[in-house]
Motif scaffolding. Structure first.
Motif, mmCIF file in Angstrom:
data_model
loop_
_atom_site.group_PDB
_atom_site.id
_atom_site.type_symbol
_atom_site.label_atom_id
_atom_site.label_comp_id
_atom_site.label_asym_id
_atom_site.label_seq_id
_atom_site.Cartn_x
_atom_site.Cartn_y
_atom_site.Cartn_z
ATOM 1 N N ASN A 61 11.786 -4.982 -7.777
ATOM 2 C CA ASN A 61 10.482 -4.865 -7.133
ATOM 3 C C ASN A 61 10.557 -5.166 -5.637
ATOM 4 N N ALA A 62 11.502 -6.014 -5.250
ATOM 5 C CA ALA A 62 11.675 -6.317 -3.824
ATOM 6 C C ALA A 62 12.147 -5.086 -3.049
ATOM 7 N N ALA A 63 12.673 -4.103 -3.783
ATOM 8 C CA ALA A 63 13.149 -2.885 -3.122
ATOM 9 C C ALA A 63 12.026 -2.158 -2.395
ATOM 10 N N MET A 64 10.801 -2.242 -2.916
ATOM 11 C CA MET A 64 9.670 -1.598 -2.234
ATOM 12 C C MET A 64 9.535 -2.121 -0.810
ATOM 13 N N SER A 65 9.555 -3.441 -0.688
ATOM 14 C CA SER A 65 9.446 -4.047 0.636
ATOM 15 C C SER A 65 10.668 -3.723 1.481
ATOM 16 N N LEU A 114 8.025 -13.312 -7.502
ATOM 17 C CA LEU A 114 7.613 -11.955 -7.865
ATOM 18 C C LEU A 114 6.220 -11.638 -7.321
ATOM 19 N N ALA A 115 5.312 -12.598 -7.420
ATOM 20 C CA ALA A 115 3.962 -12.387 -6.898
ATOM 21 C C ALA A 115 4.001 -12.158 -5.387
ATOM 22 N N GLN A 116 4.821 -12.927 -4.688
ATOM 23 C CA GLN A 116 4.932 -12.781 -3.240
ATOM 24 C C GLN A 116 5.529 -11.430 -2.869
ATOM 25 N N VAL A 117 6.568 -11.041 -3.604
ATOM 26 C CA VAL A 117 7.254 -9.778 -3.323
ATOM 27 C C VAL A 117 6.328 -8.586 -3.566
ATOM 28 N N LEU A 118 5.582 -8.629 -4.664
ATOM 29 C CA LEU A 118 4.667 -7.533 -4.968
ATOM 30 C C LEU A 118 3.549 -7.436 -3.930
ATOM 31 N N GLY A 119 2.998 -8.572 -3.540
ATOM 32 C CA GLY A 119 1.945 -8.559 -2.535
ATOM 33 C C GLY A 119 2.419 -7.983 -1.217
ATOM 34 N N LEU A 120 3.586 -8.449 -0.762
ATOM 35 C CA LEU A 120 4.139 -7.945 0.491
ATOM 36 C C LEU A 120 4.497 -6.467 0.372
ATOM 37 N N GLY A 121 5.064 -6.088 -0.784
ATOM 38 C CA GLY A 121 5.469 -4.702 -0.980
ATOM 39 C C GLY A 121 4.298 -3.738 -0.929
ATOM 40 N N ILE A 123 1.397 -4.131 0.616
ATOM 41 C CA ILE A 123 0.897 -4.041 1.992
ATOM 42 C C ILE A 123 1.802 -3.154 2.843
ATOM 43 N N LEU A 124 3.112 -3.362 2.738
ATOM 44 C CA LEU A 124 4.049 -2.586 3.546
ATOM 45 C C LEU A 124 4.060 -1.116 3.129
ATOM 46 N N MET A 125 3.914 -0.853 1.825
ATOM 47 C CA MET A 125 3.884 0.536 1.368
ATOM 48 C C MET A 125 2.681 1.284 1.927
ATOM 49 N N ILE A 126 1.536 0.603 1.987
ATOM 50 C CA ILE A 126 0.341 1.231 2.550
ATOM 51 C C ILE A 126 0.569 1.582 4.019
ATOM 52 N N VAL A 127 1.294 0.703 4.717
ATOM 53 C CA VAL A 127 1.561 0.930 6.138
ATOM 54 C C VAL A 127 2.482 2.136 6.346
ATOM 55 N N VAL A 128 3.546 2.228 5.546
ATOM 56 C CA VAL A 128 4.565 3.249 5.814
ATOM 57 C C VAL A 128 4.255 4.607 5.190
ATOM 58 N N THR A 129 3.499 4.635 4.093
ATOM 59 C CA THR A 129 3.264 5.926 3.440
ATOM 60 C C THR A 129 2.383 6.858 4.272
ATOM 61 N N SER A 130 1.698 6.318 5.234
ATOM 62 C CA SER A 130 0.908 7.173 6.126
ATOM 63 C C SER A 130 1.769 7.809 7.215
ATOM 64 N N GLN A 131 3.036 7.360 7.305
ATOM 65 C CA GLN A 131 3.916 7.856 8.362
ATOM 66 C C GLN A 131 5.158 8.561 7.837
ATOM 67 N N PHE A 132 5.546 8.263 6.587
ATOM 68 C CA PHE A 132 6.811 8.775 6.068
ATOM 69 C C PHE A 132 6.607 9.520 4.753
ATOM 70 N N ASN A 133 7.683 10.152 4.299
ATOM 71 C CA ASN A 133 7.653 10.966 3.088
ATOM 72 C C ASN A 133 7.497 10.089 1.848
ATOM 73 N N ILE A 134 6.442 10.303 1.103
ATOM 74 C CA ILE A 134 6.169 9.493 -0.081
ATOM 75 C C ILE A 134 7.218 9.685 -1.163
ATOM 76 N N HIS A 135 7.918 10.840 -1.152
ATOM 77 C CA HIS A 135 8.920 11.102 -2.197
ATOM 78 C C HIS A 135 10.097 10.145 -2.097
ATOM 79 N N GLN A 136 10.394 9.642 -0.898
ATOM 80 C CA GLN A 136 11.453 8.655 -0.754
ATOM 81 C C GLN A 136 11.086 7.376 -1.505
ATOM 82 N N VAL A 137 9.833 6.996 -1.400
ATOM 83 C CA VAL A 137 9.365 5.807 -2.107
ATOM 84 C C VAL A 137 9.385 6.041 -3.613
ATOM 85 N N GLU A 138 8.958 7.208 -4.057
ATOM 86 C CA GLU A 138 8.971 7.529 -5.483
ATOM 87 C C GLU A 138 10.386 7.493 -6.037
#
Length: 297
Positions: A61-65, A114-121, A123-138
């Motif tokens: 799950n930390a991989a998202m962040s 885990l709770a900290q990692v998910l929360g941070l992840g 927030i950061l995903m919302i920030v980057v998905t507006s700028q980068f390809n969502i398929h990389q995250v998927e």
């Protein structure tokens, strides 16, 4: 790499492999599966013995962040290695540090991080998905043969070789420290150092396998084959070898099925691994009265 791909394509044309392997992305996935499958199976034996199953899930799950951090610091979309490996290693070492500095139970520490990692992840995903390809995250979350590239395969190969050598050299030490920390100390070993070393090696392998398996499903492949092997293995040696065999079958078979069906590779690998687990469970009365249990030597 093209030379290797041509060999596999020729085998597919001649009928030695299914025709789906005429595609480069399937060949790349097969090579990755054959590299990472046995290693995940071997490492899974120590993970199960040390009760670190959900520790592994936290790293996934930390991989998202990690991906988001890599993108934000300017890494290319298809190669966020510094952010991914760096953040996941920090999380793994943090959990190990807190465990050795407090009296809290493993599951409590993992739950907090885990709770900290998910929360941070999130927030950061919302920030980057507006700028980068969502398929990389998927691809990181669920596993994707399409996003797996030559650079990923090279990184996976190097990481697997280094981790495999260090893990094989220290396997007996890891197991001894897992079963009996007092005896390990009496033999001049440092259980704390071995724990940090194993956590580091495990994290490297987990992160390297994310594009093939996916962050949400990596727990399945590193734990389920070892759990199935533990059900039927008569001793520690068979425990390791059966876990390696189950993991390799899961990755290779799951990869083939994901190439034939329009579904993520990680999901099919997880299902194949689960089928093997229940097969071992049903065959247990015929094959064994039980393998090596957690916490016993």
């Amino acid at each position: 790499m093209d030379f290797i791909y041509d060999i596999f394509k020729n085998w597919a044309v001649q009928g030695y492999l299914p025709s789906i392997f005429e595609h480069t992305f399937m060949i790349r996935g097969l090579i990755a599966a054959l590299i990472i499958g046995p290693l995940l199976g071997a490492i899974g034996t120590v993970v199960v013995t040390k009760r670190l199953s959900f520790f592994t899930q936290t790293i996934g799950n930390a991989a998202m962040s990690g991906v988001a951090i890599g993108l934000l610091i300017g890494e290319p979309v298809d190669g966020t290695y510094a952010g991914l490996y760096g953040f996941c290693l920090i999380v793994a070492l943090l959990m190990t540090f807190v465990k050795n500095r407090t009296r809290l139970a493993n599951d409590t520490i993992i739950g907090v991080v885990l709770a900290q990692v998910l929360g941070l992840g999130i927030i950061l995903m919302i920030v980057v998905t507006s700028q980068f390809n969502i398929h990389q995250v998927e691809g990181i979350l669920f596993g994707s043969l399409i996003t797996l590239n030559d650079q990923d395969l090279i990184v996976l190969t190097i990481a697997s070789l280094v981790v495999g050598i260090l893990f094989a050299f220290n396997f007996n030490r890891f197991m001894l420290a897992s079963f009996n920390r007092t005896l390990a100390k009496a033999r001049g070993l440092s259980p704390v150092f071995l724990e940090y070393l194993f956590v580091t090696l495990m994290t490297i392998v987990v992160v390297a396998s994310l594009k093939l398996i996916g962050a949400l499903l990596v727990l399945v492949l590193i734990v389920v084959p070892a759990a199935g092997a533990q059900l039927v293995a008569p001793n520690l040696r068979w425990f390791v070898w059966l876990s390696v065999i189950f993991s390799t079958i899961s990755t290779a078979s799951g990869l083939l099925l994901s190439g034939l069906l329009p579904v993520p590779s990680g999901a099919v690998i997880a299902l194949v691994s689960s089928v093997l687990f229940y097969g071992a469970l049903l065959s247990r009365p015929l094959l064994s009265r039980g393998g090596p249990n957690q916490g016993e030597i």
